[in-house]
Design a protein around this motif. Structure first.
Motif, PDB file in Angstrom:
ATOM      1  N   ILE A   4       0.828  -1.200   0.000  1.00 38.51           N
ATOM      2  CA  ILE A   4       0.000   0.000   0.000  1.00 38.51           C
ATOM      3  C   ILE A   4       0.866   1.254   0.000  1.00 38.51           C
ATOM      4  CG2 ILE A   4      -1.754   1.295   1.280  1.00 38.51           C
ATOM      5  CD1 ILE A   4      -2.679  -1.394   2.473  1.00 38.51           C
ATOM      6  N   LEU A   5       0.522   2.190  -0.880  1.00 34.29           N
ATOM      7  CA  LEU A   5       1.153   3.506  -0.910  1.00 34.29           C
ATOM      8  C   LEU A   5       0.273   4.465  -0.117  1.00 34.29           C
ATOM      9  CD1 LEU A   5       3.322   5.460  -1.988  1.00 34.29           C
ATOM     10  CD2 LEU A   5       1.842   5.827  -3.979  1.00 34.29           C
ATOM     11  N   VAL A   6       0.838   5.080   0.916  1.00 35.47           N
ATOM     12  CA  VAL A   6       0.118   6.016   1.775  1.00 35.47           C
ATOM     13  C   VAL A   6       0.672   7.417   1.522  1.00 35.47           C
ATOM     14  CG1 VAL A   6      -0.416   6.670   4.157  1.00 35.47           C
ATOM     15  CG2 VAL A   6      -0.210   4.239   3.533  1.00 35.47           C
ATOM     16  N   VAL A   7      -0.220   8.359   1.182  1.00 33.56           N
ATOM     17  CA  VAL A   7       0.197   9.720   0.857  1.00 33.56           C
ATOM     18  C   VAL A   7      -0.562  10.703   1.752  1.00 33.56           C
ATOM     19  CG1 VAL A   7       0.540  11.392  -0.998  1.00 33.56           C
ATOM     20  CG2 VAL A   7       0.357   8.941  -1.552  1.00 33.56           C
ATOM     21  N   ASP A   8       0.181  11.398   2.604  1.00 33.70           N
ATOM     22  CA  ASP A   8      -0.426  12.415   3.468  1.00 33.70           C
ATOM     23  C   ASP A   8       0.670  13.347   3.945  1.00 33.70           C
ATOM     24  OD1 ASP A   8      -1.758  13.837   5.676  1.00 33.70           O
ATOM     25  OD2 ASP A   8      -3.298  12.295   5.464  1.00 33.70           O
ATOM     26  N   ASP A   9       0.411  14.647   3.884  1.00 32.26           N
ATOM     27  CA  ASP A   9       1.413  15.618   4.304  1.00 32.26           C
ATOM     28  C   ASP A   9       1.538  15.719   5.823  1.00 32.26           C
ATOM     29  OD1 ASP A   9      -1.237  16.828   3.994  1.00 32.26           O
ATOM     30  OD2 ASP A   9      -0.276  18.681   4.644  1.00 32.26           O
ATOM     31  N   ASP A  10       0.578  15.180   6.551  1.00 32.81           N
ATOM     32  CA  ASP A  10       0.596  15.257   8.010  1.00 32.81           C
ATOM     33  C   ASP A  10       1.328  14.046   8.596  1.00 32.81           C
ATOM     34  OD1 ASP A  10      -0.007  15.897  10.685  1.00 32.81           O
ATOM     35  OD2 ASP A  10      -1.868  14.740  10.596  1.00 32.81           O
ATOM     36  N   PRO A  11       2.472  14.267   9.261  1.00 32.20           N
ATOM     37  CA  PRO A  11       3.245  13.143   9.805  1.00 32.20           C
ATOM     38  C   PRO A  11       2.490  12.347  10.870  1.00 32.20           C
ATOM     39  CG  PRO A  11       4.207  15.236  10.498  1.00 32.20           C
ATOM     40  CD  PRO A  11       3.117  15.556   9.525  1.00 32.20           C
ATOM     41  N   VAL A  12       1.628  13.000  11.626  1.00 28.22           N
ATOM     42  CA  VAL A  12       0.855  12.296  12.647  1.00 28.22           C
ATOM     43  C   VAL A  12      -0.095  11.299  11.982  1.00 28.22           C
ATOM     44  CG1 VAL A  12      -0.858  12.568  14.490  1.00 28.22           C
ATOM     45  CG2 VAL A  12       1.047  14.186  14.313  1.00 28.22           C
ATOM     46  N   THR A  13      -0.765  11.736  10.930  1.00 28.27           N
ATOM     47  CA  THR A  13      -1.672  10.838  10.207  1.00 28.27           C
ATOM     48  C   THR A  13      -0.903   9.694   9.566  1.00 28.27           C
ATOM     49  OG1 THR A  13      -3.230  12.635   9.787  1.00 28.27           O
ATOM     50  CG2 THR A  13      -3.408  10.690   8.385  1.00 28.27           C
ATOM     51  N   ARG A  14       0.227   9.998   8.928  1.00 26.72           N
ATOM     52  CA  ARG A  14       1.038   8.941   8.307  1.00 26.72           C
ATOM     53  C   ARG A  14       1.443   7.894   9.340  1.00 26.72           C
ATOM     54  NH1 ARG A  14       3.780  13.182   5.992  1.00 26.72           N
ATOM     55  NH2 ARG A  14       5.665  12.706   7.194  1.00 26.72           N
ATOM     56  N   ASN A  15       1.899   8.342  10.494  1.00 27.59           N
ATOM     57  CA  ASN A  15       2.339   7.402  11.527  1.00 27.59           C
ATOM     58  C   ASN A  15       1.181   6.589  12.090  1.00 27.59           C
ATOM     59  OD1 ASN A  15       5.083   7.963  11.328  1.00 27.59           O
ATOM     60  ND2 ASN A  15       4.914   9.715  12.715  1.00 27.59           N
ATOM     61  N   LEU A  16       0.025   7.212  12.229  1.00 23.57           N
ATOM     62  CA  LEU A  16      -1.150   6.497  12.710  1.00 23.57           C
ATOM     63  C   LEU A  16      -1.576   5.432  11.700  1.00 23.57           C
ATOM     64  CD1 LEU A  16      -3.378   6.105  14.789  1.00 23.57           C
ATOM     65  CD2 LEU A  16      -4.643   7.958  13.680  1.00 23.57           C
ATOM     66  N   VAL A  17      -1.615   5.802  10.424  1.00 25.93           N
ATOM     67  CA  VAL A  17      -1.971   4.840   9.374  1.00 25.93           C
ATOM     68  C   VAL A  17      -0.957   3.701   9.357  1.00 25.93           C
ATOM     69  CG1 VAL A  17      -2.166   4.531   6.879  1.00 25.93           C
ATOM     70  CG2 VAL A  17      -3.264   6.492   7.977  1.00 25.93           C
ATOM     71  N   ARG A  18       0.328   4.038   9.479  1.00 23.49           N
ATOM     72  CA  ARG A  18       1.358   2.993   9.503  1.00 23.49           C
ATOM     73  C   ARG A  18       1.117   2.031  10.662  1.00 23.49           C
ATOM     74  NH1 ARG A  18       7.401   4.564   9.370  1.00 23.49           N
ATOM     75  NH2 ARG A  18       6.542   6.267  10.563  1.00 23.49           N
ATOM     76  N   ALA A  19       0.842   2.555  11.836  1.00 23.82           N
ATOM     77  CA  ALA A  19       0.621   1.708  13.006  1.00 23.82           C
ATOM     78  C   ALA A  19      -0.574   0.776  12.795  1.00 23.82           C
ATOM     79  CB  ALA A  19       0.417   2.574  14.249  1.00 23.82           C
ATOM     80  N   ILE A  20      -1.649   1.315  12.268  1.00 26.13           N
ATOM     81  CA  ILE A  20      -2.873   0.525  12.075  1.00 26.13           C
ATOM     82  C   ILE A  20      -2.686  -0.536  11.003  1.00 26.13           C
ATOM     83  CG2 ILE A  20      -5.289   0.621  11.318  1.00 26.13           C
ATOM     84  CD1 ILE A  20      -5.255   3.567  12.484  1.00 26.13           C
ATOM     85  N   LEU A  21      -2.208  -0.124   9.835  1.00 24.49           N
ATOM     86  CA  LEU A  21      -2.145  -1.055   8.709  1.00 24.49           C
ATOM     87  C   LEU A  21      -0.957  -2.013   8.795  1.00 24.49           C
ATOM     88  CD1 LEU A  21      -3.349   1.199   5.766  1.00 24.49           C
ATOM     89  CD2 LEU A  21      -4.670  -0.378   7.204  1.00 24.49           C
ATOM     90  N   SER A  22       0.122  -1.623   9.436  1.00 23.98           N
ATOM     91  CA  SER A  22       1.238  -2.550   9.652  1.00 23.98           C
ATOM     92  C   SER A  22       0.811  -3.681  10.578  1.00 23.98           C
ATOM     93  CB  SER A  22       2.441  -1.829  10.249  1.00 23.98           C
ATOM     94  OG  SER A  22       2.984  -0.937   9.323  1.00 23.98           O
ATOM     95  N   GLN A  23       0.019  -3.327  11.571  1.00 25.12           N
ATOM     96  CA  GLN A  23      -0.497  -4.330  12.504  1.00 25.12           C
ATOM     97  C   GLN A  23      -1.373  -5.347  11.772  1.00 25.12           C
ATOM     98  OE1 GLN A  23      -2.686  -2.673  15.782  1.00 25.12           O
ATOM     99  NE2 GLN A  23      -2.500  -4.520  16.991  1.00 25.12           N
ATOM    100  N   GLU A  24      -2.010  -4.918  10.692  1.00 29.52           N
ATOM    101  CA  GLU A  24      -2.842  -5.809   9.876  1.00 29.52           C
ATOM    102  C   GLU A  24      -1.993  -6.643   8.917  1.00 29.52           C
ATOM    103  OE1 GLU A  24      -6.301  -6.116  10.102  1.00 29.52           O
ATOM    104  OE2 GLU A  24      -6.029  -4.876  11.903  1.00 29.52           O
ATOM    105  N   GLY A  25      -0.674  -6.383   8.884  1.00 29.30           N
ATOM    106  CA  GLY A  25       0.222  -7.175   8.063  1.00 29.30           C
ATOM    107  C   GLY A  25       0.538  -6.602   6.694  1.00 29.30           C
ATOM    108  N   HIS A  26       0.129  -5.367   6.434  1.00 30.15           N
ATOM    109  CA  HIS A  26       0.367  -4.758   5.124  1.00 30.15           C
ATOM    110  C   HIS A  26       1.779  -4.182   5.025  1.00 30.15           C
ATOM    111  CE1 HIS A  26      -3.796  -5.320   4.086  1.00 30.15           C
ATOM    112  NE2 HIS A  26      -4.178  -4.690   5.187  1.00 30.15           N
ATOM    113  N   ASP A  27       2.302  -4.159   3.810  1.00 33.50           N
ATOM    114  CA  ASP A  27       3.605  -3.567   3.495  1.00 33.50           C
ATOM    115  C   ASP A  27       3.345  -2.139   3.015  1.00 33.50           C
ATOM    116  OD1 ASP A  27       6.195  -3.012   2.682  1.00 33.50           O
ATOM    117  OD2 ASP A  27       6.050  -4.214   0.852  1.00 33.50           O
ATOM    118  N   LEU A  28       3.833  -1.154   3.760  1.00 31.00           N
ATOM    119  CA  LEU A  28       3.505   0.239   3.474  1.00 31.00           C
ATOM    120  C   LEU A  28       4.701   1.037   2.973  1.00 31.00           C
ATOM    121  CD1 LEU A  28       1.451   0.979   6.705  1.00 31.00           C
ATOM    122  CD2 LEU A  28       0.591   0.254   4.498  1.00 31.00           C
ATOM    123  N   THR A  29       4.415   1.920   2.026  1.00 31.50           N
ATOM    124  CA  THR A  29       5.360   2.941   1.601  1.00 31.50           C
ATOM    125  C   THR A  29       4.697   4.270   1.913  1.00 31.50           C
ATOM    126  OG1 THR A  29       6.254   1.558  -0.162  1.00 31.50           O
ATOM    127  CG2 THR A  29       6.609   3.939  -0.351  1.00 31.50           C
TER     128      THR A  29
END
Length: 124
Positions: A4-29
């Motif tokens: 999954i490619l995640v695009v957001d200028d807000d670092p807090v949102t990016r980190n939150l999305v990373r935490a949620i979706l990484s826990q689900e086992g997804h590979d994030l950029t």
């Protein structure tokens, strides 16, 4: 597991999305801007794009256009603060015309984000 490619200028949102979706086992950029994301789209293959719309200088519509040009069948999910003055149905209809698979409102609800990403991956 999806790439999954995640695009957001807000670092807090990016980190939150990373935490949620990484826990689900997804590979994030993670990308902080539309130009960065577009560059990566040209060299890597993703199963899904999750993008904010309102970002400085370049917006998420440019990311969507690049994704649609490169892989018209790839699911695109918008994660954005939808203005209360715009009816959700109107926004969803406009995004659907752009080929957007799902629209998720900020602030991020972890359970909703995880389930919407799975739904977008399943339904394409």
């Amino acid at each position: 597991m999806a790439k999954i490619l995640v695009v957001d200028d807000d670092p807090v949102t990016r980190n939150l999305v990373r935490a949620i979706l990484s826990q689900e086992g997804h590979d994030l950029t993670l990308c902080a801007s539309a130009p960065e994301a577009i560059g990566i789209l040209y060299v890597e293959r993703f199963d899904l794009v999750l993008t904010d719309i309102i970002m400085p200088e370049h917006d998420g519509f440019e990311v969507i256009q690049a994704a649609r040009t490169l892989r018209p069948d790839m699911p695109v999910v918008i994660l954005s603060a939808i203005d209360d003055k715009v009816p959700a149905q109107l926004t969803a209809a406009a995004f659907a015309k752009l080929g957007v698979t799902r629209v998720i409102s900020k602030p991020v609800n972890p359970t909703l984000l995880a389930s919407e990403v799975v739904a977008a991956l399943v339904t394409g």
